[in-house]
Design an enzyme around this catalytic site. Structure first.
Site, PDB file in Angstrom:
ATOM      1  N   TYR A  12      -6.796  11.011   8.558  1.00 20.42           N
ATOM      2  CA  TYR A  12      -5.619  11.573   7.906  1.00 20.42           C
ATOM      3  C   TYR A  12      -5.671  11.437   6.385  1.00 20.42           C
ATOM      4  O   TYR A  12      -5.252  12.358   5.664  1.00 20.42           O
ATOM      5  CB  TYR A  12      -4.339  10.944   8.479  1.00 20.42           C
ATOM      6  CG  TYR A  12      -4.052   9.528   8.029  1.00 20.42           C
ATOM      7  CD1 TYR A  12      -3.191   9.269   6.978  1.00 20.42           C
ATOM      8  CD2 TYR A  12      -4.631   8.436   8.678  1.00 20.42           C
ATOM      9  CE1 TYR A  12      -2.918   7.980   6.570  1.00 20.42           C
ATOM     10  CE2 TYR A  12      -4.374   7.150   8.277  1.00 20.42           C
ATOM     11  CZ  TYR A  12      -3.505   6.921   7.224  1.00 20.42           C
ATOM     12  OH  TYR A  12      -3.253   5.642   6.818  1.00 20.42           O
TER      13      TYR A  12
ATOM     14  N   GLU B  98      13.374  26.163  16.406  1.00 26.45           N
ATOM     15  CA  GLU B  98      13.846  26.770  17.653  1.00 26.45           C
ATOM     16  C   GLU B  98      12.718  26.975  18.661  1.00 26.45           C
ATOM     17  O   GLU B  98      12.965  27.091  19.866  1.00 26.45           O
ATOM     18  CB  GLU B  98      14.538  28.099  17.374  1.00 26.45           C
ATOM     19  CG  GLU B  98      13.619  29.224  16.930  1.00 26.45           C
ATOM     20  CD  GLU B  98      14.376  30.538  16.716  1.00 26.45           C
ATOM     21  OE1 GLU B  98      15.181  30.903  17.590  1.00 26.45           O
ATOM     22  OE2 GLU B  98      14.148  31.173  15.672  1.00 26.45           O
TER      23      GLU B  98
ATOM     24  N   GLU C 127      -5.605  14.770   4.046  1.00 29.17           N
ATOM     25  CA  GLU C 127      -4.470  14.938   3.131  1.00 29.17           C
ATOM     26  C   GLU C 127      -4.954  15.163   1.706  1.00 29.17           C
ATOM     27  O   GLU C 127      -4.470  16.062   1.007  1.00 29.17           O
ATOM     28  CB  GLU C 127      -3.553  13.724   3.226  1.00 29.17           C
ATOM     29  CG  GLU C 127      -2.746  13.698   4.514  1.00 29.17           C
ATOM     30  CD  GLU C 127      -1.956  12.435   4.734  1.00 29.17           C
ATOM     31  OE1 GLU C 127      -1.095  12.432   5.636  1.00 29.17           O
ATOM     32  OE2 GLU C 127      -2.189  11.435   4.016  1.00 29.17           O
TER      33      GLU C 127
ATOM     34  N   LYS D   3       1.059   9.591  -2.505  1.00 29.74           N
ATOM     35  CA  LYS D   3       0.266  10.684  -1.928  1.00 29.74           C
ATOM     36  C   LYS D   3       1.168  11.853  -1.541  1.00 29.74           C
ATOM     37  O   LYS D   3       0.836  13.017  -1.764  1.00 29.74           O
ATOM     38  CB  LYS D   3      -0.507  10.168  -0.724  1.00 29.74           C
ATOM     39  CG  LYS D   3      -1.422  11.191  -0.070  1.00 29.74           C
ATOM     40  CD  LYS D   3      -2.279  10.536   0.990  1.00 29.74           C
ATOM     41  CE  LYS D   3      -1.450   9.809   2.007  1.00 29.74           C
ATOM     42  NZ  LYS D   3      -2.251   9.097   3.018  1.00 29.74           N
TER      43      LYS D   3
ATOM     44  N   THR E 275       3.501   2.184   8.163  1.00 28.43           N
ATOM     45  CA  THR E 275       4.529   1.462   7.416  1.00 28.43           C
ATOM     46  C   THR E 275       5.778   1.162   8.251  1.00 28.43           C
ATOM     47  O   THR E 275       6.268   0.023   8.235  1.00 28.43           O
ATOM     48  CB  THR E 275       4.904   2.247   6.153  1.00 28.43           C
ATOM     49  OG1 THR E 275       3.756   2.300   5.293  1.00 28.43           O
ATOM     50  CG2 THR E 275       6.058   1.585   5.409  1.00 28.43           C
TER      51      THR E 275
ATOM     52  N   HIS F 211      18.696  29.730  15.286  1.00 28.08           N
ATOM     53  CA  HIS F 211      17.935  30.895  14.841  1.00 28.08           C
ATOM     54  C   HIS F 211      18.430  31.392  13.483  1.00 28.08           C
ATOM     55  O   HIS F 211      19.631  31.379  13.225  1.00 28.08           O
ATOM     56  CB  HIS F 211      18.069  32.011  15.879  1.00 28.08           C
ATOM     57  CG  HIS F 211      17.293  33.246  15.550  1.00 28.08           C
ATOM     58  ND1 HIS F 211      15.928  33.331  15.716  1.00 28.08           N
ATOM     59  CD2 HIS F 211      17.698  34.433  15.047  1.00 28.08           C
ATOM     60  CE1 HIS F 211      15.525  34.532  15.347  1.00 28.08           C
ATOM     61  NE2 HIS F 211      16.582  35.219  14.926  1.00 28.08           N
TER      62      HIS F 211
ATOM     63  N   ARG G 126     -19.479  11.823   9.547  1.00 33.25           N
ATOM     64  CA  ARG G 126     -20.683  11.395  10.261  1.00 33.25           C
ATOM     65  C   ARG G 126     -20.670  11.848  11.719  1.00 33.25           C
ATOM     66  O   ARG G 126     -21.698  11.828  12.387  1.00 33.25           O
ATOM     67  CB  ARG G 126     -20.818   9.879  10.195  1.00 33.25           C
ATOM     68  CG  ARG G 126     -19.677   9.124  10.845  1.00 33.25           C
ATOM     69  CD  ARG G 126     -19.824   7.629  10.627  1.00 33.25           C
ATOM     70  NE  ARG G 126     -18.706   6.899  11.189  1.00 33.25           N
ATOM     71  CZ  ARG G 126     -18.544   5.586  11.087  1.00 33.25           C
ATOM     72  NH1 ARG G 126     -19.457   4.869  10.443  1.00 33.25           N
ATOM     73  NH2 ARG G 126     -17.495   4.993  11.607  1.00 33.25           N
TER      74      ARG G 126
ATOM     75  N   TYR H 284      11.746  -2.807  -5.207  1.00 31.77           N
ATOM     76  CA  TYR H 284      11.363  -3.821  -4.236  1.00 31.77           C
ATOM     77  C   TYR H 284      11.515  -5.226  -4.823  1.00 31.77           C
ATOM     78  O   TYR H 284      11.939  -6.165  -4.142  1.00 31.77           O
ATOM     79  CB  TYR H 284       9.914  -3.598  -3.786  1.00 31.77           C
ATOM     80  CG  TYR H 284       9.763  -2.662  -2.615  1.00 31.77           C
ATOM     81  CD1 TYR H 284       9.296  -3.115  -1.387  1.00 31.77           C
ATOM     82  CD2 TYR H 284      10.088  -1.314  -2.722  1.00 31.77           C
ATOM     83  CE1 TYR H 284       9.151  -2.269  -0.300  1.00 31.77           C
ATOM     84  CE2 TYR H 284       9.956  -0.441  -1.651  1.00 31.77           C
ATOM     85  CZ  TYR H 284       9.492  -0.929  -0.441  1.00 31.77           C
ATOM     86  OH  TYR H 284       9.368  -0.078   0.625  1.00 31.77           O
TER      87      TYR H 284
ATOM     88  N   CYS I 109       1.189   6.143   1.008  1.00 27.32           N
ATOM     89  CA  CYS I 109       1.906   7.315   1.506  1.00 27.32           C
ATOM     90  C   CYS I 109       2.911   7.891   0.523  1.00 27.32           C
ATOM     91  O   CYS I 109       3.063   9.119   0.444  1.00 27.32           O
ATOM     92  CB  CYS I 109       2.581   6.990   2.841  1.00 27.32           C
ATOM     93  SG  CYS I 109       3.328   5.367   2.959  1.00 27.32           S
TER      94      CYS I 109
ATOM     95  N   THR J 290       0.813  -1.210   0.000  1.00 29.22           N
ATOM     96  CA  THR J 290       0.000   0.000   0.000  1.00 29.22           C
ATOM     97  C   THR J 290       0.847   1.262   0.000  1.00 29.22           C
ATOM     98  O   THR J 290       0.626   2.181  -0.785  1.00 29.22           O
ATOM     99  CB  THR J 290      -0.941   0.008   1.217  1.00 29.22           C
ATOM    100  OG1 THR J 290      -1.906  -1.047   1.067  1.00 29.22           O
ATOM    101  CG2 THR J 290      -1.680   1.329   1.326  1.00 29.22           C
ATOM    102  N   CYS J 291       1.830   1.334   0.890  1.00 27.61           N
ATOM    103  CA  CYS J 291       2.606   2.563   1.033  1.00 27.61           C
ATOM    104  C   CYS J 291       3.267   2.968  -0.276  1.00 27.61           C
ATOM    105  O   CYS J 291       3.224   4.129  -0.679  1.00 27.61           O
ATOM    106  CB  CYS J 291       3.662   2.394   2.118  1.00 27.61           C
ATOM    107  SG  CYS J 291       4.654   3.874   2.392  1.00 27.61           S
TER     108      CYS J 291
END
Length: 451
Positions: A180, A445, A184, A53, A315, A440, A201, A101, A50, A44-45
């Protein structure tokens, strides 16, 4: 049965993040390993989650950044956007990752069967071709699948599986859900110029995240013209002759008009039709594979890792579980997974990130807590004429000064949170943050300047 009598030492069903990691590590320990995958290697990832996306998030950010460029002295003429070009670039990268993969499995001498496999015995799987294969151990790593709500016309909706393949960029998008994935994609489509309506809902978005971050995200996204309809169940969806949709909601007198309805109402463990119940493997109410702390089911030869167990659908957790399984079973290492202080992020616009306990969770568990915040306007937004403000929040145990949680919303929040998560996991105190010199000017920071 002797070791040599098995066709393989390990047979993995599912070549996603957890399955690939388990296969590779087990093979590195000398095991004879095979993996079956009915779609594409990567899971899926990599294929439909992810990674693609996040690439869409990056692509959509340019709409805002190109507008801001003029305030920094740049002249950008004839600004146009080509959805097909972005879509195809993302899909090409998915192809690249699928090949990577696959190469990983090949280089580790893991045999691949690109077809569906089901479990027909404690040590036996059957491929879609009919071939039966035996293994000393079977690992279930089939992940999870989008939930499709049940209402008339639900077949006209798409899920996060199909959204990456849209032929054209829709003008009007309705998104069901407020988790999420929903938020997204709401940010992506909104940034690309679509009219976005989020329908939920209940009245809660991003359940599980700190309330202050959820409220801030709601305010900012509404200011960016994303509309919300809470406490609105779906009644029915009608598809018109021109392909547009009329979406009827409970409590609403007028139907929503949309070109695309994206349902993002959760993900369910993908165990349907695997044959697990037939061989005695216990499943939970949502179809999740029930496992012990080592990932083993009630059938001693069958294990499971990743989203299919519904412990933590992330993941990096699937990868760690896959590695721990292989190290434990084939490497002689008693590796265990810690599920506390897991960092998470929502790549909304702006993004938010968190690690540890929310303020509410901390009060329930520890009683007396101190909360430190920084509510600031990120320097990045100053020339953008956006009044959006970042919010960083630290929750601290009043008795020990130990940091219990950090919660952030603002530009690059996930990138900053990763390092901060190490401090929370290590049990550092608020004083340790205070003693660290600020870098900075940066947004990070604010973490050492919290008051």
């Amino acid at each position: 049965m002797s070791e040599a009598a098995w066709d393989y030492d390990l047979f993995v069903i599912g070549a996603g993040s957890g399955g690939v990691r388990a296969s590779r590590i087990a093979a590195a320990h000398g095991a004879r390993v095979a993996v079956a995958e009915e779609f594409r290697v990567g899971g899926t990832c990599v294929i439909r989650g992810c990674v693609p996306k996040k690439l869409l998030v990056y692509g959509s950010h340019f709409a805002e950044e190109l507008q801001d460029a003029a305030n920094y002295g740049w002249t950008v003429e004839k600004m146009t956007f080509d959805w097909a070009k972005l879509r195809d670039a993302v899909l090409r990268d998915v192809d690249r990752l699928n090949a990577a993969y696959t190469s990983t499995l090949e280089s580790n001498k893991v045999e691949r069967f690109l077809e569906r496999a089901t479990v027909v015995g404690p040590n036996t799987v059957r491929l879609a071709s009919g071939r039966e294969i035996t293994a000393k151990y079977i690992l279930i790593a089939t992940g999870a699948w989008p939930v499709r709500p049940s209402f008339p016309g639900a077949e006209h909706a798409i899920t996060s599986n199909e959204v990456f393949h849209l032929e054209t960029l829709p003008k009007r998008v309705v998104i069901a859900g407020a988790g999420y994935i929903a938020l997204e994609f709401a940010g992506i489509f909104n940034a690309l110029g679509c009219h976005v309506t989020v329908v939920n809902r209940s009245e809660t978005l991003l359940r599980g995240y700190d309330a202050a971050l959820r409220d801030r995200l709601l305010q900012i996204t509404m200011a960016r013209s994303i509309e919300y309809k809470f406490n609105c169940p779906f009644e029915r969806v009608e598809k018109r002759e021109d392909g547009s949709l009329a979406i009827h909601l409970g409590g609403q007198t007028q139907a929503l008009e949309a070109d695309v309805l994206l349902v993002a109402t959760g993900r369910r463990p993908k165990t349907d039709g695997l044959g697990l119940e037939d061989v005695g493997v216990e499943l939970g109410e949502k179809g999740e594979v029930l496992v012990d702390a080592t990932g083993r089911t009630n059938v001693p030869s069958i294990y499971a890792v990743g989203d299919v167990t519904d412990r933590v659908q992330l993941t990096p957790i699937a990868i760690r579980e896959g590695q721990a399984f292989a190290d434990r079973v084939f490497g002689g290492k008693d590796t265990r997974i810690s599920y506390d202080c897991i960092p998470s992020a929502v790549f909304s616009q702006p993004p938010l990130a968190a690690v540890g306990l929310t303020e509410g969770e901390a009060r329930n568990r520890y009683g007396s807590v101190k909360v430190y915040t920084s509510d600031f306007r990120p320097m990045k937004n100053i020339f953008g004429h956006r009044p959006e403000r970042g919010l960083y929040k630290m929750v601290v145990d009043a008795a020990s000064d130990r940091v219990l949680g950090i919660h952030m919303i603002g530009p690059e929040a996930p990138e900053i949170l990763q390092a901060a998560a190490i401090a929370v996991k290590a049990g550092l105190t608020k004083a340790a943050f205070d003693d660290t010199v600020a870098l900075h000017p940066s947004m990070a920071e604010e973490l050492v300047l919290l008051k």
